[in-house]
Design a protein around this motif. Structure first.
Motif, PDB file in Angstrom:
ATOM      1  N   LYS A   1       0.816  -1.222   0.000  1.00 49.21           N
ATOM      2  CA  LYS A   1       0.000   0.000   0.000  1.00 49.21           C
ATOM      3  C   LYS A   1       0.843   1.262   0.000  1.00 49.21           C
ATOM      4  CE  LYS A   1      -4.127  -1.984   2.029  1.00 49.21           C
ATOM      5  NZ  LYS A   1      -4.987  -2.010   0.904  1.00 49.21           N
ATOM      6  N   ASP A   2       2.021   1.226   0.677  1.00 48.21           N
ATOM      7  CA  ASP A   2       2.882   2.416   0.710  1.00 48.21           C
ATOM      8  C   ASP A   2       3.825   2.492  -0.488  1.00 48.21           C
ATOM      9  OD1 ASP A   2       4.739   0.445   1.316  1.00 48.21           O
ATOM     10  OD2 ASP A   2       5.305   1.301   3.268  1.00 48.21           O
ATOM     11  N   GLY A   3       3.831   1.473  -1.357  1.00 50.31           N
ATOM     12  CA  GLY A   3       4.648   1.480  -2.558  1.00 50.31           C
ATOM     13  C   GLY A   3       6.118   1.181  -2.331  1.00 50.31           C
ATOM     14  N   LYS A   4       6.479   0.747  -1.120  1.00 47.35           N
ATOM     15  CA  LYS A   4       7.888   0.509  -0.791  1.00 47.35           C
ATOM     16  C   LYS A   4       8.299  -0.948  -0.901  1.00 47.35           C
ATOM     17  CE  LYS A   4       8.273   4.530   2.193  1.00 47.35           C
ATOM     18  NZ  LYS A   4       8.574   5.006   3.547  1.00 47.35           N
ATOM     19  N   ALA A   5       7.347  -1.850  -1.144  1.00 48.12           N
ATOM     20  CA  ALA A   5       7.662  -3.275  -1.252  1.00 48.12           C
ATOM     21  C   ALA A   5       6.891  -3.881  -2.420  1.00 48.12           C
ATOM     22  CB  ALA A   5       7.318  -3.999   0.047  1.00 48.12           C
ATOM     23  N   LEU A   6       7.549  -4.784  -3.118  1.00 41.24           N
ATOM     24  CA  LEU A   6       6.946  -5.482  -4.249  1.00 41.24           C
ATOM     25  C   LEU A   6       7.100  -6.978  -4.007  1.00 41.24           C
ATOM     26  CD1 LEU A   6       5.710  -5.236  -7.168  1.00 41.24           C
ATOM     27  CD2 LEU A   6       8.060  -5.526  -7.988  1.00 41.24           C
ATOM     28  N   THR A   7       5.971  -7.684  -4.016  1.00 35.57           N
ATOM     29  CA  THR A   7       6.007  -9.134  -3.853  1.00 35.57           C
ATOM     30  C   THR A   7       5.814  -9.769  -5.219  1.00 35.57           C
ATOM     31  OG1 THR A   7       5.106  -8.959  -1.618  1.00 35.57           O
ATOM     32  CG2 THR A   7       4.949 -11.112  -2.682  1.00 35.57           C
ATOM     33  N   VAL A   8       6.743 -10.666  -5.577  1.00 36.41           N
ATOM     34  CA  VAL A   8       6.692 -11.361  -6.862  1.00 36.41           C
ATOM     35  C   VAL A   8       6.477 -12.844  -6.570  1.00 36.41           C
ATOM     36  CG1 VAL A   8       7.936 -11.901  -8.986  1.00 36.41           C
ATOM     37  CG2 VAL A   8       8.268  -9.675  -7.886  1.00 36.41           C
ATOM     38  N   VAL A   9       5.391 -13.396  -7.115  1.00 37.56           N
ATOM     39  CA  VAL A   9       5.098 -14.816  -6.940  1.00 37.56           C
ATOM     40  C   VAL A   9       5.443 -15.515  -8.248  1.00 37.56           C
ATOM     41  CG1 VAL A   9       3.338 -16.546  -6.419  1.00 37.56           C
ATOM     42  CG2 VAL A   9       3.258 -14.306  -5.299  1.00 37.56           C
ATOM     43  N   ASN A  10       6.346 -16.505  -8.141  1.00 40.95           N
ATOM     44  CA  ASN A  10       6.821 -17.255  -9.297  1.00 40.95           C
ATOM     45  C   ASN A  10       6.747 -18.739  -8.958  1.00 40.95           C
ATOM     46  OD1 ASN A  10       8.153 -18.281 -11.519  1.00 40.95           O
ATOM     47  ND2 ASN A  10      10.153 -17.472 -10.943  1.00 40.95           N
ATOM     48  N   ASP A  11       5.913 -19.489  -9.668  1.00 41.29           N
ATOM     49  CA  ASP A  11       5.747 -20.931  -9.424  1.00 41.29           C
ATOM     50  C   ASP A  11       5.420 -21.237  -7.970  1.00 41.29           C
ATOM     51  OD1 ASP A  11       6.118 -21.704 -12.040  1.00 41.29           O
ATOM     52  OD2 ASP A  11       8.270 -22.066 -11.807  1.00 41.29           O
ATOM     53  N   GLY A  12       4.553 -20.458  -7.351  1.00 42.53           N
ATOM     54  CA  GLY A  12       4.118 -20.700  -5.988  1.00 42.53           C
ATOM     55  C   GLY A  12       5.066 -20.193  -4.918  1.00 42.53           C
ATOM     56  N   THR A  13       6.194 -19.591  -5.300  1.00 43.99           N
ATOM     57  CA  THR A  13       7.133 -19.042  -4.329  1.00 43.99           C
ATOM     58  C   THR A  13       7.056 -17.521  -4.362  1.00 43.99           C
ATOM     59  OG1 THR A  13       8.636 -20.898  -4.737  1.00 43.99           O
ATOM     60  CG2 THR A  13       9.572 -18.963  -3.658  1.00 43.99           C
ATOM     61  N   ALA A  14       6.827 -16.930  -3.191  1.00 41.49           N
ATOM     62  CA  ALA A  14       6.707 -15.470  -3.105  1.00 41.49           C
ATOM     63  C   ALA A  14       8.005 -14.883  -2.559  1.00 41.49           C
ATOM     64  CB  ALA A  14       5.546 -15.084  -2.198  1.00 41.49           C
ATOM     65  N   VAL A  15       8.488 -13.819  -3.213  1.00 40.12           N
ATOM     66  CA  VAL A  15       9.673 -13.085  -2.776  1.00 40.12           C
ATOM     67  C   VAL A  15       9.303 -11.618  -2.692  1.00 40.12           C
ATOM     68  CG1 VAL A  15      12.049 -12.442  -3.295  1.00 40.12           C
ATOM     69  CG2 VAL A  15      11.237 -14.744  -3.857  1.00 40.12           C
ATOM     70  N   THR A  16       9.530 -11.017  -1.522  1.00 43.05           N
ATOM     71  CA  THR A  16       9.237  -9.602  -1.341  1.00 43.05           C
ATOM     72  C   THR A  16      10.536  -8.817  -1.420  1.00 43.05           C
ATOM     73  OG1 THR A  16       7.307 -10.108   0.012  1.00 43.05           O
ATOM     74  CG2 THR A  16       8.207  -7.881   0.184  1.00 43.05           C
ATOM     75  N   ARG A  17      10.508  -7.761  -2.225  1.00 43.77           N
ATOM     76  CA  ARG A  17      11.685  -6.907  -2.426  1.00 43.77           C
ATOM     77  C   ARG A  17      11.359  -5.495  -1.960  1.00 43.77           C
ATOM     78  NH1 ARG A  17      11.579 -10.651  -6.570  1.00 43.77           N
ATOM     79  NH2 ARG A  17      13.590 -11.490  -7.207  1.00 43.77           N
ATOM     80  N   LYS A  18      12.403  -4.752  -1.572  1.00 45.52           N
ATOM     81  CA  LYS A  18      12.242  -3.345  -1.184  1.00 45.52           C
ATOM     82  C   LYS A  18      12.594  -2.448  -2.360  1.00 45.52           C
ATOM     83  CE  LYS A  18      16.945  -2.973   0.620  1.00 45.52           C
ATOM     84  NZ  LYS A  18      17.782  -2.841   1.783  1.00 45.52           N
ATOM     85  N   ARG A  19      11.948  -1.282  -2.397  1.00 44.75           N
ATOM     86  CA  ARG A  19      12.213  -0.304  -3.464  1.00 44.75           C
ATOM     87  C   ARG A  19      13.551   0.381  -3.197  1.00 44.75           C
ATOM     88  NH1 ARG A  19       9.203   2.194  -7.356  1.00 44.75           N
ATOM     89  NH2 ARG A  19       7.201   1.544  -6.508  1.00 44.75           N
ATOM     90  N   CYS A  20      14.326   0.543  -4.247  1.00 43.11           N
ATOM     91  CA  CYS A  20      15.618   1.249  -4.128  1.00 43.11           C
ATOM     92  C   CYS A  20      15.469   2.679  -4.594  1.00 43.11           C
ATOM     93  CB  CYS A  20      16.680   0.555  -4.970  1.00 43.11           C
ATOM     94  SG  CYS A  20      17.103  -1.079  -4.323  1.00 43.11           S
TER      95      CYS A  20
END
Length: 167
Positions: free
Chosen positions: A148-167
């Protein structure tokens, strides 16, 4: 020979004297500025230390709200540079580094060219992309969800979720 060598030594002195006009003749040409700084900086005492004097007030400019990406492109809010939560931004060797462009996903060891993007009403995007990397090619659909704050992006690939921070 002696007269010739002494004349040769005097030649540079004659040339310097001929090229420099007499002090009283320097200002004979009207409209010629001899010291440009005197003409461009009219009040040196009033100028601030850094030499920058504001001419007028800075206009107030409102930034437009972020626009949604056109069909087939990754939404503007999700675009940018991302890194793993524990990684340093800008580290090109980081395993979770990701650059999201309107039509590409640039991972650490692969590049995905966007074929289709489908957005949900709650802001999630399903991105179908053709990937290449490490001598292989494949097509995959990834689910991207922005916090919601736009600072994290979660990418789900083949059932695995990885959350990344904005640079």
């Amino acid at each position: 020979m002696r007269k010739f060598s002494s004349a040769l030594l005097m030649l540079p002195l004659l040339l310097v004297t001929a090229c420099n006009p007499a002090p009283d003749k320097q200002n004979d040409q009207p409209g010629v500025v001899t010291n440009i700084l005197d003409q461009t900086l009219p009040n040196m005492e009033a100028a601030p230390a850094n030499g920058i004097t504001p001419v007028e007030a800075t206009p107030a400019v409102k930034a437009p709200p972020p626009a949604a990406a056109p069909d087939g492109l990754i939404p503007t809010a999700m675009q940018g540079r991302w890194a793993g939560a524990a990684e340093r931004c800008g580290d090109k060797t980081a395993a979770l580094e990701l650059t999201v462009m309107p039509d590409q996903l640039l991972f650490h060891e692969s590049v995905g060219t966007v074929k289709q993007v489908t957005q949900d009403a709650d802001g999630r995007a399903a991105v179908e992309a053709a990937f290449t990397g490490e001598g292989q090619s494949w097509t995959r659909t990834l689910a991207l969800t922005l916090s919601k704050d736009g600072k994290a992006l979660t990418v789900v690939n083949d059932g695995t979720a990885v959350t990344r921070k904005r640079c």
